[in-house]
Design a protein around this motif. Structure first.
Motif, PDB file in Angstrom:
ATOM      1  N   THR A   1      -6.833   0.330   6.894  1.00 23.74           N
ATOM      2  CA  THR A   1      -6.155  -0.198   5.708  1.00 23.74           C
ATOM      3  C   THR A   1      -5.233  -1.338   6.121  1.00 23.74           C
ATOM      4  OG1 THR A   1      -6.153   2.034   4.785  1.00 23.74           O
ATOM      5  CG2 THR A   1      -4.725   0.428   3.729  1.00 23.74           C
TER       6      THR A   1
ATOM      7  N   TYR B   1      -6.819  -5.682   9.188  1.00 24.51           N
ATOM      8  CA  TYR B   1      -7.915  -4.721   9.011  1.00 24.51           C
ATOM      9  C   TYR B   1      -8.261  -3.990  10.308  1.00 24.51           C
ATOM     10  CZ  TYR B   1      -9.005  -6.187   4.271  1.00 24.51           C
ATOM     11  OH  TYR B   1      -8.954  -6.429   2.934  1.00 24.51           O
TER      12      TYR B   1
ATOM     13  N   ARG C   1       0.847  -1.198   0.000  1.00 27.14           N
ATOM     14  CA  ARG C   1       0.000   0.000   0.000  1.00 27.14           C
ATOM     15  C   ARG C   1       0.885   1.251   0.000  1.00 27.14           C
ATOM     16  NH1 ARG C   1      -5.136  -2.017  -0.666  1.00 27.14           N
ATOM     17  NH2 ARG C   1      -5.477  -3.714   0.790  1.00 27.14           N
TER      18      ARG C   1
ATOM     19  N   TYR D   1      -1.220   3.867   4.812  1.00 31.43           N
ATOM     20  CA  TYR D   1      -2.070   3.108   5.731  1.00 31.43           C
ATOM     21  C   TYR D   1      -2.877   4.121   6.534  1.00 31.43           C
ATOM     22  CZ  TYR D   1       0.842  -0.806   4.444  1.00 31.43           C
ATOM     23  OH  TYR D   1       1.495  -1.770   3.724  1.00 31.43           O
TER      24      TYR D   1
END
Length: 187
Positions: free
Chosen positions: A147, A169, A134, A137
């Motif tokens: 995220t 999560y 990612r 976050y």
């Protein structure tokens, strides 16, 4: 008149006393120096590797601490908290190898504005790539979904020393030497 005091020491006692001199010969000093130099040369590569491993561990631990800070601050401040890669310690970037920042994302756009509070800055000069699934976050308040993703800290010397920080999560981090599905880390 009393007789003069006589020396009671025998010649053998004087000889033993003379051997107790603490000085060292040149040969003894050279042998000691050679042994110390050899041991130092053998220990130097190990010390260098120990320093690299320590930096790798420190960087991974610092990321976990930043994740825990972001998670706690999202609840405390009741605002989204974002962690993103940053090379300059002020704005979000793309490469986690240079470092990262944690900030309160008041406008919820995912990028840090000058007025948004900066909560944590980590800059690194450690060796080895850092890969993330990612670009950023985000931790949201009140138990809402955060995220998830994985940040892999690749070892510059051995792939077996690479570590991943897996963020769930719920926003909780855990470290592993494998990806969340059990596969080996791809460094």
């Amino acid at each position: 008149m009393p007789a003069p005091a006589q020396d009671c020491a025998t010649p053998q006692d004087k000889e033993v006393h003379m051997r107790r001199d603490p000085g060292h010969t040149l040969i003894e000093l050279l042998i000691t120096l050679a042994v110390a130099t050899t041991l130092g040369a053998l220990a130097l590569p190990g010390a260098h590797e120990l320093l690299r491993n320590s930096r790798q561990s420190s960087r991974t631990t610092a990321f976990v601490v930043s994740v825990q800070l972001a998670r706690g601050e999202a609840l405390r401040r009741a605002n989204p908290i974002t962690l993103c890669a940053s090379a300059d310690g002020r704005r979000c970037g793309k490469d986690y190898s240079a470092g990262w920042i944690v900030f309160e994302d008041e406008d919820q756009d995912g990028d840090r504005q000058a007025q948004e509070p900066l909560l944590d800055v980590y800059a690194t000069r450690a060796e080895g790539a850092v890969r993330s699934t990612r670009p950023r976050y985000v931790w949201r308040p009140y138990g809402r979904r955060s995220t998830n993703g994985t940040v892999t800290f690749c070892s510059p010397t051995e792939a077996s020393r690479s570590r991943a920080v897996i963020v769930s999560y719920t926003g909780r981090p855990r470290t592993s030497d494998r990806l969340s599905g059990g596969a080996k880390l791809g460094c």
